[in-house]
Design a protein around this motif. Sequence first.
Motif, PDB file in Angstrom:
ATOM      1  N   TYR A 174       4.157   1.190  -2.413  1.00 14.54           N
ATOM      2  CA  TYR A 174       3.385   0.539  -3.174  1.00 14.54           C
ATOM      3  C   TYR A 174       2.403  -0.262  -2.796  1.00 14.54           C
ATOM      4  CZ  TYR A 174       7.233   1.110  -6.578  1.00 14.54           C
ATOM      5  OH  TYR A 174       8.035   1.772  -6.996  1.00 14.54           O
ATOM      6  N   PHE A 175       0.775  -0.349  -2.897  1.00 10.30           N
ATOM      7  CA  PHE A 175       0.043  -1.662  -2.792  1.00 10.30           C
ATOM      8  C   PHE A 175      -0.795  -1.300  -1.256  1.00 10.30           C
ATOM      9  CE2 PHE A 175       2.874  -4.081  -5.544  1.00 10.30           C
ATOM     10  CZ  PHE A 175       2.231  -3.128  -6.711  1.00 10.30           C
ATOM     11  N   GLN A 176      -0.493   0.339  -0.748  1.00 10.29           N
ATOM     12  CA  GLN A 176      -0.943   0.505   0.554  1.00 10.29           C
ATOM     13  C   GLN A 176      -2.123   0.115   0.665  1.00 10.29           C
ATOM     14  OE1 GLN A 176      -0.553   5.037   1.020  1.00 10.29           O
ATOM     15  NE2 GLN A 176       1.332   5.284  -0.764  1.00 10.29           N
ATOM     16  N   ASP A 177      -2.688  -0.126   0.106  1.00  7.78           N
ATOM     17  CA  ASP A 177      -4.360  -0.963   0.747  1.00  7.78           C
ATOM     18  C   ASP A 177      -4.154  -2.818   0.630  1.00  7.78           C
ATOM     19  OD1 ASP A 177      -3.965  -1.117  -2.280  1.00  7.78           O
ATOM     20  OD2 ASP A 177      -6.184  -0.132  -2.844  1.00  7.78           O
ATOM     21  N   LEU A 178      -3.423  -3.037   0.351  1.00  5.38           N
ATOM     22  CA  LEU A 178      -3.671  -4.770   0.429  1.00  5.38           C
ATOM     23  C   LEU A 178      -3.216  -4.960   2.284  1.00  5.38           C
ATOM     24  CD1 LEU A 178      -0.815  -5.686  -1.613  1.00  5.38           C
ATOM     25  CD2 LEU A 178      -3.068  -7.056  -1.406  1.00  5.38           C
ATOM     26  N   ASP A 179      -4.046  -5.911   2.597  1.00  6.50           N
ATOM     27  CA  ASP A 179      -4.214  -6.572   4.151  1.00  6.50           C
ATOM     28  C   ASP A 179      -3.902  -6.709   4.655  1.00  6.50           C
ATOM     29  OD1 ASP A 179      -7.585  -8.265   5.326  1.00  6.50           O
ATOM     30  OD2 ASP A 179      -5.462  -6.906   6.288  1.00  6.50           O
ATOM     31  N   ASN A 180      -3.378  -6.656   5.931  1.00  9.38           N
ATOM     32  CA  ASN A 180      -1.766  -7.721   6.130  1.00  9.38           C
ATOM     33  C   ASN A 180      -1.871  -8.880   6.555  1.00  9.38           C
ATOM     34  OD1 ASN A 180      -0.388  -5.079   5.342  1.00  9.38           O
ATOM     35  ND2 ASN A 180      -0.571  -4.189   7.574  1.00  9.38           N
ATOM     36  N   GLN A 181      -3.643  -9.121   6.564  1.00 12.55           N
ATOM     37  CA  GLN A 181      -3.523 -10.120   6.750  1.00 12.55           C
ATOM     38  C   GLN A 181      -3.662 -11.671   5.635  1.00 12.55           C
ATOM     39  OE1 GLN A 181      -4.702 -11.556  10.724  1.00 12.55           O
ATOM     40  NE2 GLN A 181      -3.612  -9.554  10.698  1.00 12.55           N
ATOM     41  N   SER A 182      -3.917 -10.344   4.473  1.00 11.30           N
ATOM     42  CA  SER A 182      -4.356 -12.065   3.431  1.00 11.30           C
ATOM     43  C   SER A 182      -3.294 -12.448   3.064  1.00 11.30           C
ATOM     44  CB  SER A 182      -5.067 -11.073   2.411  1.00 11.30           C
ATOM     45  OG  SER A 182      -4.089  -9.917   1.692  1.00 11.30           O
ATOM     46  N   THR A 183      -3.133 -13.225   2.073  1.00 18.84           N
ATOM     47  CA  THR A 183      -2.234 -14.267   1.767  1.00 18.84           C
ATOM     48  C   THR A 183      -2.103 -13.943   0.307  1.00 18.84           C
ATOM     49  OG1 THR A 183      -3.724 -16.009   1.914  1.00 18.84           O
ATOM     50  CG2 THR A 183      -1.806 -15.858   3.330  1.00 18.84           C
ATOM     51  N   ARG A 212      -3.824   4.331 -17.209  1.00 20.42           N
ATOM     52  CA  ARG A 212      -3.133   4.304 -15.629  1.00 20.42           C
ATOM     53  C   ARG A 212      -2.842   3.524 -14.840  1.00 20.42           C
ATOM     54  NH1 ARG A 212      -0.957   9.507 -17.109  1.00 20.42           N
ATOM     55  NH2 ARG A 212      -2.142  10.881 -18.698  1.00 20.42           N
ATOM     56  N   PHE A 213      -1.874   3.633 -14.075  1.00 18.72           N
ATOM     57  CA  PHE A 213      -1.502   2.681 -13.222  1.00 18.72           C
ATOM     58  C   PHE A 213      -1.319   3.319 -12.249  1.00 18.72           C
ATOM     59  CE2 PHE A 213      -0.315  -0.113 -16.829  1.00 18.72           C
ATOM     60  CZ  PHE A 213      -0.800  -1.130 -16.428  1.00 18.72           C
ATOM     61  N   ASP A 214      -2.268   3.403 -10.398  1.00 20.66           N
ATOM     62  CA  ASP A 214      -1.274   4.050  -9.378  1.00 20.66           C
ATOM     63  C   ASP A 214      -1.033   2.492  -9.112  1.00 20.66           C
ATOM     64  OD1 ASP A 214      -1.164   4.663  -7.355  1.00 20.66           O
ATOM     65  OD2 ASP A 214      -3.477   5.066  -6.692  1.00 20.66           O
ATOM     66  N   LEU A 215       0.030   2.544  -9.050  1.00 21.50           N
ATOM     67  CA  LEU A 215       1.548   1.199  -7.529  1.00 21.50           C
ATOM     68  C   LEU A 215       0.967   1.368  -6.785  1.00 21.50           C
ATOM     69  CD1 LEU A 215       4.871   1.259  -9.783  1.00 21.50           C
ATOM     70  CD2 LEU A 215       2.786   0.251  -9.895  1.00 21.50           C
ATOM     71  N   THR A 216       0.005   2.500  -6.243  1.00 18.47           N
ATOM     72  CA  THR A 216       0.132   2.672  -4.914  1.00 18.47           C
ATOM     73  C   THR A 216      -1.556   2.187  -4.318  1.00 18.47           C
ATOM     74  OG1 THR A 216      -1.150   5.360  -4.735  1.00 18.47           O
ATOM     75  CG2 THR A 216       1.525   4.881  -4.285  1.00 18.47           C
ATOM     76  N   SER A 217      -1.863   1.245  -5.762  1.00 14.33           N
ATOM     77  CA  SER A 217      -3.029   0.759  -4.876  1.00 14.33           C
ATOM     78  C   SER A 217      -3.271  -0.717  -5.256  1.00 14.33           C
ATOM     79  CB  SER A 217      -4.365   1.088  -5.470  1.00 14.33           C
ATOM     80  OG  SER A 217      -5.102   0.970  -6.104  1.00 14.33           O
ATOM     81  N   ALA A 218      -3.572  -2.120  -4.765  1.00  9.39           N
ATOM     82  CA  ALA A 218      -3.245  -3.052  -5.645  1.00  9.39           C
ATOM     83  C   ALA A 218      -4.454  -3.645  -6.183  1.00  9.39           C
ATOM     84  CB  ALA A 218      -4.078  -3.690  -4.182  1.00  9.39           C
TER      85      ALA A 218
END
Length: 267
Positions: free
Chosen positions: A27-36, A200-206
């Motif tokens: 899920y949410f692969q494009d989330l920045d690991n640095q962001s909160t 439609r939702f894409d759960l792999t996208s934030a």
Amino acid sequence: MKIKTLIFAFTIILLTSCKTTTNTITYFQDLDNQSTAVTGKAVNYTPRIAPDDQLSITVSGMDPNAVAAFNIPLASYLAPGETHVTSTPVLHTYLVNSHGEIDFPVLGKLQIAGMTRSELIDMMTEKISAYVKSPIVTIQIRNFKVSVLGEVNKPGTVNVPNERLSILDALGMAGDLTIYGNRTNILLIRDNNGEKEYHRFDLTSAETLTSPYYYLQQNDVLYVEPNKARKGNAKYSQSGQFNVSLASTIISALSVLASLGIALLVK
């Protein structure tokens, strides 16, 4: 040398396949690991009252006798198949008719479809204030539910105890997606004033987290379609699957026998 090359090629294919599979289930692969935090426009989750909603409405105040006329007494009903009235009183509910109205004691017919719960509380408080000093109106949507269908672990209807339910909440209450669920194409079906609305939702996208459809409305339907692997498996009949399994077993047995024969010849 050829055997080593084949083993190396097989390993590369296996690793590539695993990576591809992971990219379709995370899920949410494009989330920045640095962001909160995920920034975006605030999404309003407050549902609006619609026909066929069931509302519990109670009016209270400093003088119980003054508000008694606005409250229908608790009642006991016969449950289906039973011959004795249940001993537990049931709170009366008001059904919003097809015209978006309810018939309320003293106030008569009220047009309430399209209003939020807070808006209805304000309206009724104002009207009842003409009869009662400082009334307190409490309203709850009793039949707030959504349906989750398809490739989830527990498909069915999800009853919502409050007004805030996100797509992630609904999928969590349905046991999450199975490994065969297509996470990139979740279908939402919504009845909007008699017209069907789709999203439609894409759960792999934030982007899902900031979607205006992220929070669900009463009677929404979520459908999780099967992925390619599930669709491919469904093409085989039971007899076909048995034949494939039998052929695989025979090939495996022949491979073992061939390996033993080679080993004996080498000795």
